[in-house]
Write a protein that holds these residues in place. Structure first.
Motif, PDB file in Angstrom:
ATOM      1  N   THR A  50       0.807  -1.224   0.000  1.00  0.00           N
ATOM      2  CA  THR A  50       0.000   0.000   0.000  1.00  0.00           C
ATOM      3  C   THR A  50       0.840   1.273   0.000  1.00  0.00           C
ATOM      4  OG1 THR A  50      -0.101  -0.054   2.423  1.00  0.00           O
ATOM      5  CG2 THR A  50      -1.879  -1.159   1.228  1.00  0.00           C
ATOM      6  N   GLN A  51       2.167   1.147   0.124  1.00  0.00           N
ATOM      7  CA  GLN A  51       3.010   2.337   0.212  1.00  0.00           C
ATOM      8  C   GLN A  51       3.438   2.788  -1.186  1.00  0.00           C
ATOM      9  OE1 GLN A  51       6.142   1.093   2.849  1.00  0.00           O
ATOM     10  NE2 GLN A  51       4.847   1.158   4.662  1.00  0.00           N
ATOM     11  N   VAL A  52       4.377   2.090  -1.776  1.00  0.00           N
ATOM     12  CA  VAL A  52       4.819   2.409  -3.138  1.00  0.00           C
ATOM     13  C   VAL A  52       4.919   1.107  -3.933  1.00  0.00           C
ATOM     14  CG1 VAL A  52       6.015   4.595  -2.775  1.00  0.00           C
ATOM     15  CG2 VAL A  52       7.177   2.473  -2.202  1.00  0.00           C
ATOM     16  N   PRO A  53       3.779   0.490  -4.262  1.00  0.00           N
ATOM     17  CA  PRO A  53       3.831  -0.787  -4.967  1.00  0.00           C
ATOM     18  C   PRO A  53       4.476  -0.631  -6.343  1.00  0.00           C
ATOM     19  CG  PRO A  53       1.605   0.091  -4.969  1.00  0.00           C
ATOM     20  CD  PRO A  53       2.398   0.960  -4.049  1.00  0.00           C
ATOM     21  N   ALA A  54       5.534  -1.362  -6.579  1.00  0.00           N
ATOM     22  CA  ALA A  54       6.205  -1.320  -7.872  1.00  0.00           C
ATOM     23  C   ALA A  54       5.537  -2.254  -8.868  1.00  0.00           C
ATOM     24  CB  ALA A  54       7.679  -1.696  -7.717  1.00  0.00           C
ATOM     25  N   PHE A  55       4.705  -3.165  -8.368  1.00  0.00           N
ATOM     26  CA  PHE A  55       4.036  -4.144  -9.213  1.00  0.00           C
ATOM     27  C   PHE A  55       2.563  -4.214  -8.839  1.00  0.00           C
ATOM     28  CE2 PHE A  55       8.436  -5.385  -8.753  1.00  0.00           C
ATOM     29  CZ  PHE A  55       8.832  -5.743 -10.040  1.00  0.00           C
ATOM     30  N   SER A  56       1.733  -4.467  -9.828  1.00  0.00           N
ATOM     31  CA  SER A  56       0.325  -4.751  -9.600  1.00  0.00           C
ATOM     32  C   SER A  56       0.165  -6.267  -9.617  1.00  0.00           C
ATOM     33  CB  SER A  56      -0.534  -4.107 -10.690  1.00  0.00           C
ATOM     34  OG  SER A  56      -1.880  -4.494 -10.553  1.00  0.00           O
ATOM     35  N   VAL A  57      -0.441  -6.810  -8.567  1.00  0.00           N
ATOM     36  CA  VAL A  57      -0.512  -8.261  -8.410  1.00  0.00           C
ATOM     37  C   VAL A  57      -1.964  -8.715  -8.352  1.00  0.00           C
ATOM     38  CG1 VAL A  57       0.139 -10.241  -6.983  1.00  0.00           C
ATOM     39  CG2 VAL A  57       1.682  -8.272  -7.184  1.00  0.00           C
ATOM     40  N   THR A  58      -2.294  -9.697  -9.167  1.00  0.00           N
ATOM     41  CA  THR A  58      -3.576 -10.392  -9.092  1.00  0.00           C
ATOM     42  C   THR A  58      -3.318 -11.760  -8.482  1.00  0.00           C
ATOM     43  OG1 THR A  58      -4.354  -9.268 -11.094  1.00  0.00           O
ATOM     44  CG2 THR A  58      -5.552 -11.240 -10.403  1.00  0.00           C
ATOM     45  N   GLY A  59      -4.086 -12.104  -7.445  1.00  0.00           N
ATOM     46  CA  GLY A  59      -3.839 -13.356  -6.737  1.00  0.00           C
ATOM     47  C   GLY A  59      -2.834 -13.195  -5.620  1.00  0.00           C
ATOM     48  N   LEU A  60      -2.863 -12.028  -4.965  1.00  0.00           N
ATOM     49  CA  LEU A  60      -1.882 -11.719  -3.927  1.00  0.00           C
ATOM     50  C   LEU A  60      -1.973 -12.705  -2.765  1.00  0.00           C
ATOM     51  CD1 LEU A  60       0.320  -9.791  -2.940  1.00  0.00           C
ATOM     52  CD2 LEU A  60      -1.465  -8.356  -1.933  1.00  0.00           C
ATOM     53  N   GLY A  61      -3.183 -13.169  -2.424  1.00  0.00           N
ATOM     54  CA  GLY A  61      -3.329 -14.108  -1.315  1.00  0.00           C
ATOM     55  C   GLY A  61      -2.544 -15.393  -1.543  1.00  0.00           C
TER      56      GLY A  61
END
Length: 284
Positions: A234-245
């Motif tokens: 939530t700070q400075v995400p360098a990547f967008s992730v689907t399926g983070l869990g």
């Protein structure tokens, strides 16, 4: 010629439960108070992220928690830092070992999750921006989380608990204190997060038990937190992730902790070493 008798080691000022309790309360209070102090010069609301406030909080956290541990060692324990597993000898080498123990299997697990289709990872920043972002985030993690938390929990508290408890009781107790602190400072909001804190604390405690020093845990802590914060944080995400869990369970937890820590034991060519008061690292 008569040699002088060796100086007698002075006993601690107070019993171990009081020492551990005082330091736990002082560290937890500092971790609660420092974020507000860091935000106030920038006028940042509690639910807003500000890079400058983050940097100030990181620096203050290391300085304040480090001062608490140093003062407790000298005044309460009457012992040197080295007797609490906090020593600079071999620190860099052990930090690299700890970071690699988590990072290498985690990267392979992330790649496997992506290849199977369980997870999708997309770069948010440009490649040119990525390297300085990773470097600055790793430095902030080192100062805000890795150093102060390892100094307090796997350094001071671990060593003091080991005076009364057996090896695994010490590992589990410091992990429980670590998770309790997470609840009190607001870093744990649900049972899943609590289990993550407990598991992380147990893994770091095992690494402390294995090496006799906090520095492998510092390296692992930096690697873990930096990757977790850059991948969908939530700070400075360098990547967008689907399926983070899925990524959190498999690539952050099961694979690296299941493979990396046994690998450290093999590299050190030693079973877990019960070193309650020594800062020495077992010889490979």
């Amino acid at each position: 010629m008569t040699l002088p008798a060796p100086a007698r080691r002075r006993p601690p000022r107070v019993a171990m439960p009081w020492r551990a309790g005082l330091v736990f309360v002082a560290v937890t209070a500092a971790l609660i108070a420092i974020p507000s102090l860091a935000r106030s010069p920038f006028g940042v609301a509690p639910d807003e992220y500000h890079r400058g406030a983050h940097a100030v909080q990181a620096l203050l956290t290391t300085l304040v928690v480090g001062a608490i541990v140093v003062l407790a060692c000298r005044w309460l324990d009457r012992r040197p830092l080295a007797a609490r597993g906090v020593t600079g000898r071999g620190a860099g080498r052990m930090a690299v070992v700890g970071a690699a123990a988590w990072l290498l299997p985690a990267v392979l697990a992330i790649a496997g999750c992506v290849a199977i289709g369980w997870v999708r990872v997309d770069l948010v920043f440009s490649p040119a921006e990525l390297l300085p972002l990773v470097a600055t985030q790793a430095l902030l993690v080192l100062l805000l989380e890795a150093l102060p938390e390892e100094f307090a929990f796997r350094g001071y508290l671990f060593a003091n608990l080991s005076e009364r408890l057996g090896p695994w009781a010490t590992v589990l107790t410091q992990a429980a204190l670590f998770a309790t602190c997470g609840v009190l400072i607001g870093a744990v909001q649900d049972p899943t997060r609590l289990l993550i804190f407990l598991g992380f604390g147990i893994g770091l405690g095992y690494l402390r038990l294995l090496t006799g020093t906090i520095w492998a845990g510092v390296g692992l802590h930096v690697a873990f937190q930096t990757v977790a914060q850059l991948l969908g944080g939530t700070q400075v995400p360098a990547f967008s992730v689907t399926g983070l869990g899925v990524l959190e369970v498999v690539a952050y937890g099961l694979v690296p902790f299941g493979l990396g820590l046994p690998l450290v034991a093999r590299l050190l060519r030693s079973r877990p070493a019960w070193l309650p008061t020594s800062g020495a690292v077992p010889s490979p």
